[in-house]
Design an enzyme around this catalytic site. Structure first.
Site: not given
Length: 485
Positions: A290, A231-232, A400, A253, A12-14, A10
């Site tokens: 969550n 789904h991450d 992360g 996040t 950043s992306g890579r 939500a």
């Protein structure tokens, strides 16, 4: 063997190239970019064209540097979606942090009690779940050909094939695990036609081949886009290497706290505790809850920066350790903290509402947030043990957020058990493992997890001052969760 893992959070992306050789994983970052939202007539939307530009740039760079790449996989956050008409995206997808769903959730639950929805889908009650987002839509479905969730939407643009991957579909609060499709009664309740939902695809199956227009000029071959656990969190759990009776915290996040089960737990107790049963790789169940993750800390740091106070990541440990330990606790899941912007002011409002001291320094602020997060984790782990009828022996922190050593230590002390850091890139590894299993480069999930253990360094945090933390938990409950039984 080498594969491309596209991983969007939500924030950043890579795009990453992951190599698996001699039972070792390694990875190289090809592109990293922030994830943009913008206001469109008071609606918060994702900038999808910006995302696709960065993804395609990353894919081309990866392929130019590694022409032997065998496949591509995509994972993102859950619940959000887009509508396709005549092969085009109708509008940029609305962000789950948009406030539109509070009212639609209230109105829908007046029509059908949540316990009846939960019995069907086993998913926790969050106002941004897809069911409430769709309930708030004003779109004319005659103008919609296909509904796709974010990773499926990316795969559609890359391949031209419309599919709906199961692990992410399970986050919608519409997916019937028993029937393997969207629940017809719930769709009728929110007036959404079943025809718009693409065919379900499972991790390991193929969306289609990457369009030739996205290949570098010197490469001309078929590259499959393989459905991973899109789904991450599902990818992060697949990429977790815990052993024995462990709970995982997928820390980003959001923090997703749970364990892996063979069968869902859907009963009165899990309903009341608001635990979710999302689908993982090979139809395993991610039984989890969550809660607020690093979003609150990151937002606070951004606010301080606007006041010309720069908090570097490397300085956080000393700032927190040197700060006064004030007797203030936050319910980090209070709705006031969900939306971005003005977070320092929101903390002040919360402290005033709960008659608590406002943190005066950045160190005090971060200490209060980290302590409150750890104490929240403690409550969730205790409830997880009760519901799953198990004793958790350790906590594996992946993602992360596992670099936050202060939070790891606080969590170990609050929960009274060891906290072990797993791979910070668990999501990327899980994404690649699903591809490598499909390509028969890896024989099993167990062997993949053994290879992860060979590839990373772990750190163990042991509990400290547990009596003090037990006392603080009592105060936390008193200040933050007075109605919890």
């Amino acid at each position: 063997m080498k594969v491309i893992a596209i991983d969007l959070g939500a924030t950043s992306g890579r795009v990453m190239t992951v190599s698996h050789e001699n039972h070792q994983f390694s990875y190289v970052e090809n592109a990293r970019f922030s994830n943009k939202v913008y206001q469109d007539n008071n609606t918060l939307r994702w900038d999808f064209s910006y995302l696709m530009e960065n993804i395609i740039t990353g894919i081309k760079k990866a392929l130019m540097e590694n022409p032997d790449i065998a496949s591509i996989g995509i994972d993102t956050w859950g619940v959000d979606y887009g509508f396709i008409k005549d092969g085009k995206l109708l509008n940029d997808p609305i962000c789950y942090r948009d406030t539109r769903t509070f009212q639609s959730q209230k109105e829908l639950l007046e029509k059908k009690p949540f316990k009846d929805i939960y019995q069907k889908v086993g998913i926790q009650n969050l106002h941004f779940n897809t069911i409430y987002q769709l309930a708030s839509e004003t779109i004319d479905y005659a103008d919609v050909d296909t509904f796709l969730m974010i990773p499926d939407l990316i795969a559609y643009y890359l391949t031209g094939e419309a599919r709906l991957e199961e692990t992410n579909a399970s986050t919608t609060s519409l997916y019937s695990q028993k029937e393997g499709k969207m629940d017809e009664e719930l769709l009728n309740l929110i007036h959404v036609p079943e025809r718009i939902f693409a065919k379900i695809i499972h991790p390991g199956e193929e969306y289609g081949k990457l369009k030739k227009e996205f290949l570098p000029e010197n490469i001309n071959k078929d590259i499959p886009v393989i459905a991973v656990c899109t789904h991450d969190t599902a990818s992060a759990v697949l990429g977790s290497n815990g052993k024995g009776n462990f709970a995982y915290i997928s820390s980003g996040t959001w923090s997703l706290i749970g364990t892996e089960l063979d069968h869902p737990i859907i009963n009165k107790e899990s309903l009341e505790a608001n635990f979710t049963n999302e689908i993982g790789y090979h139809s395993t169940i991610r039984f989890l809850k969550n809660t607020m993750g690093m979003f609150l800390c990151n937002q606070v740091r951004e606010d301080y920066q606007k006041h010309h106070i720069h908090i570097e990541v490397k300085d956080i440990v000393s700032l927190v350790n040197e700060a006064n330990d004030i007797n203030t606790f936050l319910n980090v899941d209070d709705p006031i903290f969900e939306t971005p912007g003005d977070m320092l002011e929101k903390v002040a409002t919360y402290c005033k509402k709960t008659n608590q001291q406002y943190p005066q320094t950045p160190g005090e602020m971060l200490k209060v947030i980290y302590k409150s997060m750890a104490l929240t984790y403690k409550g969730i782990i205790a409830k997880l043990e009760s519901l799953a009828k198990t004793k958790i022996k350790s906590i594996l922190v992946v993602g992360g957020g596992n670099q936050a050593s202060i939070l790891n230590q606080y969590t170990a002390s609050a929960c009274g058990i060891d906290v072990i850091t797993g791979p910070s890139e668990a999501t990327v590894l899980g994404n690649s493992i699903a591809q490598l299993l499909s390509l028969h480069d890896i024989a099993s999930v167990d062997s993949a997890r053994e290879d992860i253990t060979r590839s990373i360094q772990t750190k163990i945090y042991h509990p400290q001052e547990t009596d003090n933390w037990d006392s603080q938990y009592d105060q936390f409950i008193l200040h933050c969760l007075p109605k919890e039984e």
